[in-house]
Scaffold this motif. Structure first.
Motif, PDB file in Angstrom:
ATOM      1  N   THR A  50       0.785  -1.239   0.000  1.00  0.00           N
ATOM      2  CA  THR A  50       0.000   0.000   0.000  1.00  0.00           C
ATOM      3  C   THR A  50       0.814   1.285   0.000  1.00  0.00           C
ATOM      4  N   TYR A  51       2.151   1.234  -0.076  1.00  0.00           N
ATOM      5  CA  TYR A  51       2.885   2.510  -0.101  1.00  0.00           C
ATOM      6  C   TYR A  51       2.526   3.303  -1.353  1.00  0.00           C
ATOM      7  N   VAL A  52       2.117   2.613  -2.427  1.00  0.00           N
ATOM      8  CA  VAL A  52       1.252   3.162  -3.463  1.00  0.00           C
ATOM      9  C   VAL A  52       0.142   2.131  -3.635  1.00  0.00           C
ATOM     10  N   GLY A  53      -0.934   2.534  -4.291  1.00  0.00           N
ATOM     11  CA  GLY A  53      -2.056   1.607  -4.434  1.00  0.00           C
ATOM     12  C   GLY A  53      -1.838   0.622  -5.555  1.00  0.00           C
ATOM     13  N   HIS A  54      -0.943  -0.340  -5.350  1.00  0.00           N
ATOM     14  CA  HIS A  54      -0.560  -1.272  -6.410  1.00  0.00           C
ATOM     15  C   HIS A  54      -1.768  -1.963  -7.050  1.00  0.00           C
ATOM     16  N   HIS A  55      -1.644  -2.227  -8.328  1.00  0.00           N
ATOM     17  CA  HIS A  55      -2.648  -2.968  -9.090  1.00  0.00           C
ATOM     18  C   HIS A  55      -2.945  -4.288  -8.383  1.00  0.00           C
ATOM     19  N   LYS A  56      -4.211  -4.661  -8.373  1.00  0.00           N
ATOM     20  CA  LYS A  56      -4.597  -5.914  -7.718  1.00  0.00           C
ATOM     21  C   LYS A  56      -3.818  -7.108  -8.268  1.00  0.00           C
ATOM     22  N   GLN A  57      -3.599  -7.132  -9.579  1.00  0.00           N
ATOM     23  CA  GLN A  57      -2.866  -8.254 -10.156  1.00  0.00           C
ATOM     24  C   GLN A  57      -1.423  -8.286  -9.677  1.00  0.00           C
ATOM     25  N   LYS A  58      -0.831  -7.124  -9.469  1.00  0.00           N
ATOM     26  CA  LYS A  58       0.550  -7.092  -8.999  1.00  0.00           C
ATOM     27  C   LYS A  58       0.656  -7.673  -7.593  1.00  0.00           C
ATOM     28  N   ILE A 219      -5.364 -14.385  -5.282  1.00  0.00           N
ATOM     29  CA  ILE A 219      -6.292 -13.450  -5.920  1.00  0.00           C
ATOM     30  C   ILE A 219      -7.496 -13.201  -5.017  1.00  0.00           C
ATOM     31  N   ALA A 220      -8.017 -14.245  -4.416  1.00  0.00           N
ATOM     32  CA  ALA A 220      -9.168 -14.099  -3.509  1.00  0.00           C
ATOM     33  C   ALA A 220      -8.800 -13.225  -2.316  1.00  0.00           C
ATOM     34  N   ASP A 221      -7.599 -13.407  -1.778  1.00  0.00           N
ATOM     35  CA  ASP A 221      -7.168 -12.584  -0.650  1.00  0.00           C
ATOM     36  C   ASP A 221      -7.073 -11.115  -1.055  1.00  0.00           C
TER      37      ASP A 221
END
Length: 524
Positions: A50-58, A219-221
């Motif tokens: 979360t230090y930046v809002g990383h892409h969910k896939q990343k 992915i679910a997490d």
């Protein structure tokens, strides 16, 4: 995998930290691992997610790859202290988890491989001062050029240019050399690799990696714990193990590489992959060895299965560009993070996140980025990067966006590309000129303009391509900073010939376009 160690060792042992981008069997921190005594610490923490809002896939990619690597270690009999993102007691910082591990069990030593990002290295310095056992920090020798070698190469040079560094790396490795000379008589075949997509030619079908059970769980997490983050996960297809990554690399080398050179710069609507390798995520995680990938590409040329322009272009991206930007990053941080040579002061328009824009090229790139956590280098540089620079978006906002949205983005590789190459915020450390272009470049290299509501031929007015409206105004606005750049001599001669009234009109046109696109002055 359990949060705490699954074995009680007699006597003391070594605690070995493995970070999320260090998933290599040959990692220096693991090289002398004693499975009977040592403990490997791996932790999924919110600080890194979360230090930046990383892409969910990343986030899902890194968690899945970490979990798979931990299982691989455990299968070898290694004790892994694995902290999952939702484990009770998780401190949600790397160094919080190191302290917790040291408090739970006595260790004679702490061993880790050097961090890839400056912010983590700084945190490590503070951590090292707070504990009794001083950590041993080992070189990350998965890179081909270490920090000392890059500093020696850079020392005394007034300009640091990738092309000359790349030649040194070719000589050091012997790749694409015959008797010490470049194969084919030239170091660089980039001039042959700039074709626009020929009508009727479509990219090949690409090998993607459906999520295995570990990735499905990750992915679910991510969907549960980071629902507000950018991006979707439905098209997730990234390798999360070394075996999966190897299959993607092998498919690229045999099925795709032969035509990579011709169309590596081309773009097409709804075609996110084109002829690109799709291995950057795997190399940056440590699932693939970059030098091995280069040597195997060379074999394809030597065996007559791929042309030289394709193989050299692919190798240059890894052996040249990847190693160069990493060297620049560590040579120039932390000061590099503050550079804003063009005094850019605008906010990033909202369509960079939503894709809701009538610019067909930008909409396609943002949508494919949202759905795949990926866009290839020309889409990044000449569509989103070029637009951000022409708009005058503050480099902090550009850095944060690129670091947030791409699965292969880490600060060491992202920042020199965005603050250097894409926006010229570094004033010429990475690139010799701003990569500013009007709509004509995008029209030449893509099919975007045919379906766009804006007119790529028009230079002014609300129906004109915004890139055209912004281009000349960008040059005029930045005349004091760019006028003496020899690579911009021609466009500035053209501007000079326009006369003061027309130049003032171009500034007004660019400002109207910035306002129309929502590039407002950033607060503060």
């Amino acid at each position: 995998m359990a949060e705490t160690s699954t074995r009680n060792n007699e006597g003391r042992a070594t605690l070995r930290l493995v970070l999320g981008d260090q998933l290599s069997d040959g990692l220096s921190a693991l090289r002398d691992l004693d499975p009977g005594r040592d403990v490997v610490l791996m932790a999924e923490v919110r600080d890194e997610a979360t230090y930046v809002g990383h892409h969910k896939q990343k986030i899902a990619l890194i968690f899945a790859a970490m979990r798979s690597f931990a299982l691989r270690l455990e299968a070898r009999g290694v004790t892994v202290r694995y902290v999952r993102i939702d484990d009770a007691g998780n401190t949600h910082s790397i160094f919080g988890e190191l302290k917790r591990a040291l408090a739970d069990q006595p260790f004679d030593a702490v061993v880790m491989t050097e961090c890839g990002e400056w912010r983590l290295a700084e945190a490590l310095s503070a951590f090292a001062a707070s504990i009794v056992v001083s950590p041993e920090i080992r070189e990350d020798d998965r890179f081909i050029c270490n920090h000392d070698r890059f500093r020696r190469w850079a020392s005394g040079k007034s300009q640091l240019r990738m092309e000359f560094f790349y030649r040194e790396m070719r000589k050091a490795t012997g790749i694409l050399l015959d008797d010490g000379q470049p194969v084919g008589g030239k170091w660089n075949y980039d001039a042959e690799n700039r074709k626009g997509l020929t009508r009727g030619v479509r990219p090949p079908k690409r090998l993607r990696t459906p999520p295995d059970t570990v990735a499905v769980d990750a992915i679910a997490d991510v969907e549960r714990l980071f629902p507000e983050h950018f991006g979707t996960t439905g098209a997730f297809g990234w390798p999360t193990t070394a075996g999966q990554a190897e299959r993607v690399l092998a498919d690229f080398l045999t099925q795709v590489l032969p035509r990579f050179g011709d169309w590596q710069d081309a773009m097409a609507t709804g075609e996110p992959w084109m002829w690109h390798g799709l291995i950057s995520t795997s190399i940056n995680l440590g699932l693939l060895d970059p030098l091995d990938a280069c040597r195997r590409a060379e074999v394809e040329y030597r065996s007559g299965r791929a042309p030289l322009n394709a193989v050299e272009g692919f190798i240059r991206q890894i052996l040249g560009w990847r190693e160069f930007v990493r060297g620049i990053y560590w040579l120039k941080v932390p000061e590099y993070r503050q550079r804003n040579f063009l005094d850019a002061d605008r906010a990033l328009p909202g369509f960079f996140w939503s894709g809701e824009t009538d610019m067909a090229c930008v909409a396609d790139v943002v949508i494919t980025t949202r759905d795949n956590a990926y866009a290839h280098h020309i889409q990044r540089l000449m569509v989103t990067g070029n637009l951000a620079m022409l708009l005058g978006v503050h480099p902090d906002a550009v850095d944060d966006w690129y670091l947030s949205v791409y699965a292969d983005a880490y600060e060491w590789v992202e920042m020199p590309n965005t603050r250097g190459m894409a926006t010229f915020a570094d004033g010429g450390i990475v690139g010799s000129k701003p990569y500013a272009a009007s709509g004509a470049y995008i029209d030449r290299m893509s099919d975007y303009c045919g379906s766009c509501r804006y007119d790529v031929k028009a230079k002014a007015g609300e129906k004109a391509c915004p890139f055209n409206r912004l281009y000349w105004g960008f040059l005029e606005r930045n005349r004091p900073r760019l006028r003496d750049n020899v690579r911009l001599a021609m466009p500035y001669r053209t501007l000079d010939n326009f006369g003061p009234e027309r130049r003032a009109a171009l500034l007004e046109e660019a400002e109207a376009a910035r306002t129309m696109l929502g590039a407002v002055v950033r607060p503060g």
